[in-house]
Scaffold this motif. Structure first.
Motif, PDB file in Angstrom:
ATOM      1  N   GLU A 283       0.822  -1.202   0.000  1.00 35.26           N
ATOM      2  CA  GLU A 283       0.000   0.000   0.000  1.00 35.26           C
ATOM      3  C   GLU A 283       0.857   1.252   0.000  1.00 35.26           C
ATOM      4  OE1 GLU A 283      -3.257   0.319  -0.434  1.00 35.26           O
ATOM      5  OE2 GLU A 283      -3.165  -1.831  -0.813  1.00 35.26           O
ATOM      6  N   LYS A 284       1.930   1.222   0.788  1.00 37.89           N
ATOM      7  CA  LYS A 284       2.824   2.377   0.859  1.00 37.89           C
ATOM      8  C   LYS A 284       3.439   2.648  -0.504  1.00 37.89           C
ATOM      9  CE  LYS A 284       6.737   4.164   3.542  1.00 37.89           C
ATOM     10  NZ  LYS A 284       7.723   3.865   4.589  1.00 37.89           N
ATOM     11  N   GLU A 285       3.838   1.550  -1.183  1.00 35.66           N
ATOM     12  CA  GLU A 285       4.459   1.692  -2.493  1.00 35.66           C
ATOM     13  C   GLU A 285       3.474   2.285  -3.495  1.00 35.66           C
ATOM     14  OE1 GLU A 285       5.864  -1.791  -5.043  1.00 35.66           O
ATOM     15  OE2 GLU A 285       7.656  -1.243  -3.941  1.00 35.66           O
TER      16      GLU A 285
ATOM     17  N   LYS B  18       3.988   5.418 -11.963  1.00 38.58           N
ATOM     18  CA  LYS B  18       4.199   4.356 -12.945  1.00 38.58           C
ATOM     19  C   LYS B  18       5.010   4.877 -14.125  1.00 38.58           C
ATOM     20  CE  LYS B  18       1.897   1.033 -10.905  1.00 38.58           C
ATOM     21  NZ  LYS B  18       1.853   1.651  -9.577  1.00 38.58           N
ATOM     22  N   LEU B  19       5.880   4.001 -14.626  1.00 45.64           N
ATOM     23  CA  LEU B  19       6.786   4.348 -15.722  1.00 45.64           C
ATOM     24  C   LEU B  19       6.767   3.241 -16.765  1.00 45.64           C
ATOM     25  CD1 LEU B  19       9.114   6.308 -16.705  1.00 45.64           C
ATOM     26  CD2 LEU B  19      10.690   4.734 -15.565  1.00 45.64           C
TER      27      LEU B  19
ATOM     28  N   GLN C 125      18.642   6.317 -11.316  1.00 44.36           N
ATOM     29  CA  GLN C 125      18.060   7.656 -11.364  1.00 44.36           C
ATOM     30  C   GLN C 125      16.549   7.656 -11.124  1.00 44.36           C
ATOM     31  OE1 GLN C 125      19.232   9.910 -14.817  1.00 44.36           O
ATOM     32  NE2 GLN C 125      17.703  11.499 -14.499  1.00 44.36           N
ATOM     33  N   TYR C 126      15.850   6.617 -11.603  1.00 38.86           N
ATOM     34  CA  TYR C 126      14.391   6.686 -11.616  1.00 38.86           C
ATOM     35  C   TYR C 126      13.680   5.669 -10.707  1.00 38.86           C
ATOM     36  CZ  TYR C 126      14.799   9.833 -15.601  1.00 38.86           C
ATOM     37  OH  TYR C 126      15.107  10.906 -16.416  1.00 38.86           O
ATOM     38  N   SER C 127      14.352   4.620 -10.246  1.00 37.09           N
ATOM     39  CA  SER C 127      13.636   3.540  -9.564  1.00 37.09           C
ATOM     40  C   SER C 127      13.068   3.952  -8.210  1.00 37.09           C
ATOM     41  CB  SER C 127      14.549   2.316  -9.394  1.00 37.09           C
ATOM     42  OG  SER C 127      15.665   2.640  -8.585  1.00 37.09           O
ATOM     43  N   LYS C 128      13.627   4.949  -7.565  1.00 38.03           N
ATOM     44  CA  LYS C 128      13.087   5.376  -6.270  1.00 38.03           C
ATOM     45  C   LYS C 128      11.736   6.066  -6.425  1.00 38.03           C
ATOM     46  CE  LYS C 128      17.533   5.873  -3.916  1.00 38.03           C
ATOM     47  NZ  LYS C 128      18.475   6.809  -3.243  1.00 38.03           N
ATOM     48  N   GLU C 129      11.520   6.703  -7.564  1.00 38.91           N
ATOM     49  CA  GLU C 129      10.300   7.464  -7.793  1.00 38.91           C
ATOM     50  C   GLU C 129       9.246   6.676  -8.564  1.00 38.91           C
ATOM     51  OE1 GLU C 129       8.995  11.791  -9.762  1.00 38.91           O
ATOM     52  OE2 GLU C 129      11.083  11.106  -9.839  1.00 38.91           O
ATOM     53  N   TYR C 130       9.701   5.660  -9.335  1.00 37.92           N
ATOM     54  CA  TYR C 130       8.789   4.977 -10.253  1.00 37.92           C
ATOM     55  C   TYR C 130       8.807   3.458 -10.093  1.00 37.92           C
ATOM     56  CZ  TYR C 130       8.475   9.243 -13.170  1.00 37.92           C
ATOM     57  OH  TYR C 130       8.242  10.507 -13.654  1.00 37.92           O
TER      58      TYR C 130
ATOM     59  N   ILE D 165       9.588  -3.744 -10.997  1.00 39.91           N
ATOM     60  CA  ILE D 165       8.608  -4.095 -12.017  1.00 39.91           C
ATOM     61  C   ILE D 165       7.318  -4.540 -11.329  1.00 39.91           C
ATOM     62  CG2 ILE D 165       8.191  -5.438 -14.099  1.00 39.91           C
ATOM     63  CD1 ILE D 165      10.779  -3.834 -14.250  1.00 39.91           C
ATOM     64  N   VAL D 166       6.179  -3.968 -11.717  1.00 41.52           N
ATOM     65  CA  VAL D 166       4.920  -4.369 -11.089  1.00 41.52           C
ATOM     66  C   VAL D 166       4.609  -5.824 -11.450  1.00 41.52           C
ATOM     67  CG1 VAL D 166       4.041  -2.000 -11.143  1.00 41.52           C
ATOM     68  CG2 VAL D 166       3.444  -3.581 -13.006  1.00 41.52           C
ATOM     69  N   LYS D 167       3.827  -6.462 -10.599  1.00 39.33           N
ATOM     70  CA  LYS D 167       3.587  -7.896 -10.733  1.00 39.33           C
ATOM     71  C   LYS D 167       2.964  -8.270 -12.071  1.00 39.33           C
ATOM     72  CE  LYS D 167       1.523 -11.771  -8.219  1.00 39.33           C
ATOM     73  NZ  LYS D 167       0.723 -12.170  -7.025  1.00 39.33           N
ATOM     74  N   ASP D 168       2.032  -7.458 -12.557  1.00 41.18           N
ATOM     75  CA  ASP D 168       1.330  -7.798 -13.808  1.00 41.18           C
ATOM     76  C   ASP D 168       1.862  -7.004 -15.000  1.00 41.18           C
ATOM     77  OD1 ASP D 168       0.413  -5.305 -13.102  1.00 41.18           O
ATOM     78  OD2 ASP D 168      -1.667  -5.686 -13.707  1.00 41.18           O
ATOM     79  N   ALA D 169       3.122  -6.628 -14.962  1.00 42.02           N
ATOM     80  CA  ALA D 169       3.703  -5.815 -16.037  1.00 42.02           C
ATOM     81  C   ALA D 169       3.559  -6.506 -17.395  1.00 42.02           C
ATOM     82  CB  ALA D 169       5.172  -5.537 -15.759  1.00 42.02           C
TER      83      ALA D 169
END
Length: 411
Positions: free
Chosen positions: A14-16, A22-23, A68-73, A106-110
């Motif tokens: 939930e926090k995530e 999303k990217l 560069q981007y994984s902390k935000e996306y 990577i989201v689970k259902d990417a």
């Protein structure tokens, strides 16, 4: 109530969801066995050592962009395109997949798509794609007619495509797209209908049906044009405008009988199999391009990587390869919202426009919208605006009317 700790995975999920955007990722592989006659993409033949050098540089960029981007996306879709990504070795495919997983969340259902060219894969390669995380394949057929394939400069026959398609199913891929091209030299309405029938009978989840555009810099451009205009002696080789229009209009009607719905100007899908990555482009979601010449949209900024191969592989920093950086104005964003969103059959949302830009769509585009509604080129239905069939036929002329909404002023 369970205290949030390491064992409380739901808390972190939930926090995530709350904290991370999303990217979409695009990974460019600029290699092919042979340049097709119509192709204007950044691609070309290369030997094994050059491909190895490129993959090493590509993986280095993937890691750098992840930092560069994984902390935000979180990454919701990945599209590995080209060129011909399937030209890579199995180990290279796995290395790229591993680099993406290690660098990004990577989201689970990417949705993870890879383009392939018939004749460049076998069962082992297809298994390697699976192992790399690919769950959607986009197969470049273009035509089911071998004479048309030869004229296009394709390296495969229809039989080669069929064997590739059947192997993909055998390996377990249950989300397949087939690319087709219409209005090609020598094509008739009947030959196009036969291609559609053969492909639809195979029951892929998605079909992309693009009309040929003869682009400058291609072999076709030299053959069929002079000073940007069609050569007189080539006119008979290309379908005339009436045939092109019949092909275009027949495609949707024909594919509908096989259970495909049109959700974008050139794209058809079974329910639930619309290409999420491409929808992201049309809906202006953030996307990051990695690789030679790859383009990105992050927030209000567009930028691209260099198209110079040596500059790309010899860089000391990824910042050295970034070019064409553009800070989008409010007007830029509005016009993109309109002409990209209206590519979708369901169109655009009036409330989303006003939420995004804090402006009434009628204040900005009222004149154009009322004009096209009166001409029956678009429909305004409560919160939705979408093009009619007639509007889709002349969509490029319509899109032009939505450019420069705020004049030349900077906002």
């Amino acid at each position: 109530m369970k205290a949030p700790g390491i064992e409380s995975s739901e808390f972190f999920i939930e926090k995530e969801k709350i904290l991370k955007k999303k990217l979409e990722l695009y990974i460019h592989i600029p290699f092919c066995i042979k340049k097709c006659e119509y192709c204007d993409f950044l691609s070309g033949p290369a030997d094994a050592s050059r491909r190895t050098q490129y993959v090493e540089s590509l993986i280095d960029e993937i890691h750098a962009m992840g930092s560069q981007y994984s902390k935000e996306y979180d990454v919701s879709t990945v599209f590995i395109g080209g060129g011909t990504p399937s030209i890579l070795e199995e180990t290279q495919m796995k290395e790229i997949g591993e680099a993406i997983r290690n660098s990004f969340d990577i989201v689970k259902d990417a949705e993870i798509t890879m383009e392939l060219n018939p004749g460049t894969v076998n069962l082992s390669k297809l298994c390697a794609m699976k192992e790399a995380g690919v769950n959607r394949l986009s197969i470049g057929l273009q035509s089911a007619n071998d004479a048309e394939l030869k004229m296009l400069g394709r390296i495969h026959t229809f039989q080669t495509f069929l064997e590739t398609y059947q192997m993909a199913r055998k390996v377990g891929f249950d989300n397949l797209n087939v690319d087709l091209i219409s209005a090609i030299p020598g094509q008739t309405l009947e030959s196009w209908k036969k291609t559609l029938q053969i492909v639809a009978s195979l029951n892929p989840e998605h079909i992309s049906a693009y009309s040929l555009i003869i682009e400058e810099g291609t072999a076709f451009y030299e053959k069929y044009t002079v000073d940007g205009k069609r050569k007189q002696e080539a006119v008979l080789a290309l379908p005339d405008e009436d045939t092109e229009r019949e092909i275009y209009q027949m495609t949707e009607t024909f594919l509908k009988k096989y259970g495909y719905h049109r959700y974008e100007i050139s794209n058809y899908a079974k329910n639930g199999f619309e290409c999420r990555h491409n929808l992201g482009y049309w809906e202006r979601k953030d996307y990051l391009g990695i690789g030679l010449g790859a383009a990105s949209l992050i927030g209000k900024q567009r930028f691209s990587n260099t198209r110079d191969y040596l500059r790309y592989v010899e860089r000391k920093s990824v910042l050295e390869i970034r070019e064409d950086q553009q800070d989008l104005t409010l007007g830029d964003e509005m016009e993109e919202f309109m002409f990209l969103g209206l590519r979708k059959i369901k169109g655009i949302s009036i409330s989303t426009f006003e939420k995004n830009f804090q402006r009434s769509i009628w204040e900005i585009y009222g004149k154009q919208l009322r004009k096209f509604e009166e001409e029956k080129l678009l429909v305004i239905n409560q919160d939705t605006i979408y093009l009619t069939e007639q509007g889709l036929d002349v969509c490029n002329a319509i899109f032009v009317e939505f450019l420069d909404p705020l004049g030349s002023a900077e906002y």
